[in-house]
Design an enzyme around this catalytic site. Structure first.
Site, PDB file in Angstrom:
ATOM      1  N   GLU A 261      -5.695  -4.885   2.541  1.00  0.00           N
ATOM      2  CA  GLU A 261      -5.162  -4.096   3.661  1.00  0.00           C
ATOM      3  C   GLU A 261      -5.273  -2.642   3.241  1.00  0.00           C
ATOM      4  O   GLU A 261      -4.582  -2.210   2.323  1.00  0.00           O
ATOM      5  CB  GLU A 261      -3.685  -4.443   3.917  1.00  0.00           C
ATOM      6  CG  GLU A 261      -3.415  -5.902   4.223  1.00  0.00           C
ATOM      7  CD  GLU A 261      -3.845  -6.307   5.612  1.00  0.00           C
ATOM      8  OE1 GLU A 261      -4.210  -5.437   6.414  1.00  0.00           O
ATOM      9  OE2 GLU A 261      -3.833  -7.522   5.897  1.00  0.00           O
ATOM     10  N   CYS A 300       1.043   2.207   7.720  1.00  0.00           N
ATOM     11  CA  CYS A 300      -0.397   1.965   7.832  1.00  0.00           C
ATOM     12  C   CYS A 300      -0.798   1.764   9.285  1.00  0.00           C
ATOM     13  O   CYS A 300      -1.951   1.951   9.649  1.00  0.00           O
ATOM     14  CB  CYS A 300      -0.763   0.746   7.014  1.00  0.00           C
ATOM     15  SG  CYS A 300       0.290  -0.656   7.381  1.00  0.00           S
TER      16      CYS A 300
HETATM   17  P1  NAP Z   1      -3.092   3.206  -3.951  1.00  0.00           P
HETATM   18  O1  NAP Z   1      -3.071   4.433  -4.771  1.00  0.00           O
HETATM   19  O2  NAP Z   1      -4.385   2.539  -3.723  1.00  0.00           O
HETATM   20  O3  NAP Z   1      -2.046   2.235  -4.632  1.00  0.00           O
HETATM   21  C1  NAP Z   1      -1.756   0.962  -4.113  1.00  0.00           C
HETATM   22  C2  NAP Z   1      -1.357   0.029  -5.237  1.00  0.00           C
HETATM   23  O4  NAP Z   1      -2.459  -0.157  -6.124  1.00  0.00           O
HETATM   24  C3  NAP Z   1      -0.222   0.565  -6.106  1.00  0.00           C
HETATM   25  O5  NAP Z   1       0.590  -0.518  -6.486  1.00  0.00           O
HETATM   26  C4  NAP Z   1      -0.959   1.131  -7.297  1.00  0.00           C
HETATM   27  O6  NAP Z   1      -0.170   1.211  -8.449  1.00  0.00           O
HETATM   28  C5  NAP Z   1      -2.071   0.125  -7.459  1.00  0.00           C
HETATM   29  N1  NAP Z   1      -3.239   0.590  -8.193  1.00  0.00           N
HETATM   30  C6  NAP Z   1      -3.665   1.861  -8.376  1.00  0.00           C
HETATM   31  N2  NAP Z   1      -4.815   1.855  -9.082  1.00  0.00           N
HETATM   32  C7  NAP Z   1      -5.111   0.566  -9.367  1.00  0.00           C
HETATM   33  C8  NAP Z   1      -6.165  -0.088 -10.065  1.00  0.00           C
HETATM   34  N3  NAP Z   1      -7.153   0.601 -10.625  1.00  0.00           N
HETATM   35  N4  NAP Z   1      -6.145  -1.427 -10.147  1.00  0.00           N
HETATM   36  C9  NAP Z   1      -5.157  -2.144  -9.571  1.00  0.00           C
HETATM   37  N5  NAP Z   1      -4.137  -1.589  -8.898  1.00  0.00           N
HETATM   38  C10 NAP Z   1      -4.108  -0.248  -8.779  1.00  0.00           C
HETATM   39  O7  NAP Z   1      -2.522   3.443  -2.499  1.00  0.00           O
HETATM   40  P2  NAP Z   1      -1.279   4.312  -2.072  1.00  0.00           P
HETATM   41  O8  NAP Z   1      -1.747   5.712  -2.006  1.00  0.00           O
HETATM   42  O9  NAP Z   1      -0.096   3.955  -2.893  1.00  0.00           O
HETATM   43  O10 NAP Z   1      -1.002   3.721  -0.612  1.00  0.00           O
HETATM   44  C11 NAP Z   1      -1.267   4.406   0.572  1.00  0.00           C
HETATM   45  C12 NAP Z   1      -2.400   3.743   1.317  1.00  0.00           C
HETATM   46  O11 NAP Z   1      -2.085   2.392   1.601  1.00  0.00           O
HETATM   47  C13 NAP Z   1      -2.671   4.370   2.647  1.00  0.00           C
HETATM   48  O12 NAP Z   1      -4.028   4.698   2.720  1.00  0.00           O
HETATM   49  C14 NAP Z   1      -2.362   3.301   3.678  1.00  0.00           C
HETATM   50  O13 NAP Z   1      -3.197   3.287   4.797  1.00  0.00           O
HETATM   51  C15 NAP Z   1      -2.503   2.045   2.908  1.00  0.00           C
HETATM   52  N6  NAP Z   1      -1.615   1.034   3.440  1.00  0.00           N
HETATM   53  C16 NAP Z   1      -2.151  -0.002   4.161  1.00  0.00           C
HETATM   54  C17 NAP Z   1      -1.330  -0.980   4.663  1.00  0.00           C
HETATM   55  C18 NAP Z   1      -1.878  -2.124   5.456  1.00  0.00           C
HETATM   56  O14 NAP Z   1      -1.171  -3.085   5.679  1.00  0.00           O
HETATM   57  N7  NAP Z   1      -3.108  -2.064   5.872  1.00  0.00           N
HETATM   58  C19 NAP Z   1       0.046  -0.933   4.429  1.00  0.00           C
HETATM   59  C20 NAP Z   1       0.554   0.117   3.712  1.00  0.00           C
HETATM   60  C21 NAP Z   1      -0.296   1.096   3.212  1.00  0.00           C
HETATM   61  P3  NAP Z   1       0.566   2.582  -8.855  1.00  0.00           P
HETATM   62  O15 NAP Z   1       1.507   2.907  -7.769  1.00  0.00           O
HETATM   63  O16 NAP Z   1       1.241   2.265 -10.132  1.00  0.00           O
HETATM   64  O17 NAP Z   1      -0.533   3.607  -8.990  1.00  0.00           O
END
Ligand code: NAP
Length: 527
Positions: A261, A300
């Site tokens: 997602e 999101c």
């Molecule tokens: P993110 O930086 O991609 O982080 C998401 C998760 O991935 C966090 O738990 C993060 O851990 C982890 N992570 C980071 N790097 C990783 C790696 N190399 N390997 C495995 N896991 C890793 O995203 P975000 O900025 O927190 O979230 C915002 C985004 O989420 C927005 O773009 C939004 O659209 C999207 N979103 C989508 C939905 C949906 O249902 N479609 C719902 C909510 C949000 P850490 O926090 O420890 O870095």
């Protein structure tokens, strides 16, 4: 920032509480900037933890029927309800949300669990799900095939986003646990506290078997490496991290099933026949304002692009701006505040940078950032007031259809003719949801047919459902959540459809007598 005297949250892995041996990362109050707790998983034996969940947790869950597991979910609901006040307190302090926004996450999560508890109860004593009827395979009527779904003998790893520390866990854990699959959740670091606390309460209450629910806070390093062929991984977050997950050897080489997602440029569409001040017009204005301000736009599913007939562009801009001007922003502890903060100063910087990018193609139609924050220091708090942008040339725009700004920001765009509106919406290249505002059922039906293939959900708001509709951005457990293309291509929820991700479909080819015996263990199920 590392503050060693800040309390360190333990992880729950291999059936016991374990603290990391590193300095950890400090979680902050995004309004006051003060340290709250630390998270760390340095030195944890991940292989042991995943094996424990897979072997102990999985076996214990699979020994139960769907009905028994549904009763467990109901018990989890009770535990969470008993501790709601603590969750609201954590959300105010760590997510910077006002009470009604915290409710979307906390009560939304509990509601979803309760929904699956009820749905699961109806599956009763069954041990597997029967997919369709048995089919004859040749001349001999005795030898037939029956498709069945059985729970996968692996773990479900959830790597979650920062914006829904409660709902993000439970909307996935409910169908996983109901399916008989143990869960390991890795919450996003910025807001991990609420997830950790909820897991702690459930573990403490002893309502799930050991190994059924584990939480690992802090770094994601090494988690994907633990995954084996029958495990599944559900990722929610940015498209950038999604690419890393998809190309990890666990997925690319070991066929670990993966649900993504990611970002989404969700749209709102006003009927070409709408009139200024008419019912559809007013419904769109209210919904856009709600979507921009709930959780400071950190949803999101929030509306990012608003498409209106060209003749109504100025009137819609004026009406949305007038409502947004009434949104007080600041410290969620102050009762006069309607919108709190973003979850971190990093997000604050990201949102400001995102607005600057959108402004390369759009004008500012409304900007609430000229008003003072309520009870908050603008130099410290991660507060951004709503910003409505707009362009007269939606067709030439590129960035506006590509860049998701994860905050209280949306862009208004005029269209010329219905076909162009659908084309512009599709320039989002796959989104979670599009909402349609119209008094005309025929237009709604046409829009749904045009937009369904590029959206996980089409949400139509007409005057007759004005008070009963569930909201453009609210994800309800009975409806599908997820979207094709850049939204990640994932599917979650949708009632019992969600169980499909945690089951394997198999064709059992056998004699009628053997199939009779097997069918007695199952319950008919339609995906
Ligand atoms: P993110 O930086 O991609 O982080 C998401 C998760 O991935 C966090 O738990 C993060 O851990 C982890 N992570 C980071 N790097 C990783 C790696 N190399 N390997 C495995 N896991 C890793 O995203 P975000 O900025 O927190 O979230 C915002 C985004 O989420 C927005 O773009 C939004 O659209 C999207 N979103 C989508 C939905 C949906 O249902 N479609 C719902 C909510 C949000 P850490 O926090 O420890 O870095």
């Amino acid at each position: 920032m590392n503050t060693p005297d800040t309390p360190l949250l333990p992880n729950h892995l291999a059936g016991r509480w374990q603290t990391g041996t590193g300095r950890g990362q400090t979680l902050l109050d995004p309004v006051l900037g003060t340290p709250l707790v630390r998270v760390d998983n340095t030195g944890l034996d991940l292989a042991e933890g995943f094996a424990f969940a897979r072997e102990q947790g999985g076996a214990a869950l699979r020994a139960l029927s769907y009905g028994e597991r549904a009763a467990m979910l109901a018990a989890v609901v009770k535990v969470l309800q008993a501790n709601r006040d603590a969750y609201y307190d954590i959300a105010t302090r760590n997510s910077g949300t006002v009470t009604k926004d915290s409710a979307v996450d906390i009560d939304g999560g509990i509601f979803t669990l309760g929904y699956y508890a009820k749905q699961g109860e109806a599956l009763g004593e069954a041990r597997c799900l029967l997919d369709g009827d048995r089919i004859r395979m040749g001349k001999d009527p005795l030898f037939q095939t029956q498709h069945v779904f059985t729970p996968t003998r692996g773990v479900a790893l959830f790597i979650n986003a920062f914006n829904f520390p409660s709902w993000g866990l439970w909307e996935k854990a409910a169908p996983a646990l109901l399916s008989g699959v143990p869960v390991i959740v890795k919450p996003a670091t910025a807001t991990a506290w609420l997830t950790q606390r909820m897991v702690a309460d459930v573990v403490e209450a002893g309502v799930l078997p050991p190994g059924a629910l584990s939480v690992i806070c802090g770094s994601s390093a090494g988690l994907m490496d633990q995954l084996q062929p029958f495990d599944v991984v559900s990722f929610t977050g940015s498209a950038e991290t999604a690419r890393i997950i998809r190309s990890h050897p666990a997925v690319a080489q070991r066929s670990v099933r993966c649900n993504i997602e990611a970002d989404s440029l969700n749209s709102a569409l006003l009927d070409p026949a709408a009139t200024e001040g008419g019912e559809a017009f007013n419904l769109l204005v209210s919904e856009v304002v709600r979507e921009m301000t709930v959780k400071s736009g950190q949803k999101c599913t929030a509306i990012r692009r608003i498409f209106v007939p060209r003749a109504l562009y100025a009137a819609v801009a004026q009406a949305i701006g007038a409502k947004l001007a009434r949104t007080s922003v600041g410290n969620p502890r102050n009762e006069s505040v309607r919108m709190g903060s973003l979850v971190s100063r990093e997000q604050y910087d990201g949102v400001l940078a995102g607005i600057a990018r959108l402004r390369t193609e759009a004008d500012v139609l409304f900007d609430g950032n000229g008003s003072a924050l309520v009870d908050a220091d603008a130099a410290v708090a991660a507060c951004v007031a709503p910003v409505l942008l707009g362009t007269q040339d939606a067709v030439a725009a590129r960035v506006l259809h590509e860049v998701e700004v994860f905050g209280p920001v949306a862009t208004l765009m005029p269209y010329d003719g219905e076909a162009q509106a659908f084309d512009l919406i599709r320039r989002g290249e796959g989104s979670l949801v599009a909402s349609v505002y119209s008094e005309n059922p025929d237009f709604i039906a046409r829009a749904a047919a045009e937009l369904a293939d590029s959206h996980g959900r089409v949400h139509a708001i007409s005057p007759d459902v004005a008070t009963s509709q569930s909201g453009h951005g609210n994800v309800m457990p009975m409806s599908l959540h997820g979207g094709p293309g850049r939204a990640g291509g994932g599917e979650e929820l949708g009632g019992l459809r969600a169980l499909g991700f945690y089951h394997r479909r198999s064709a059992v080819q056998a004699s009628s007598a053997a199939l009779d015996a097997m069918v007695a263990r199952g319950v008919p199920f339609k995906l």
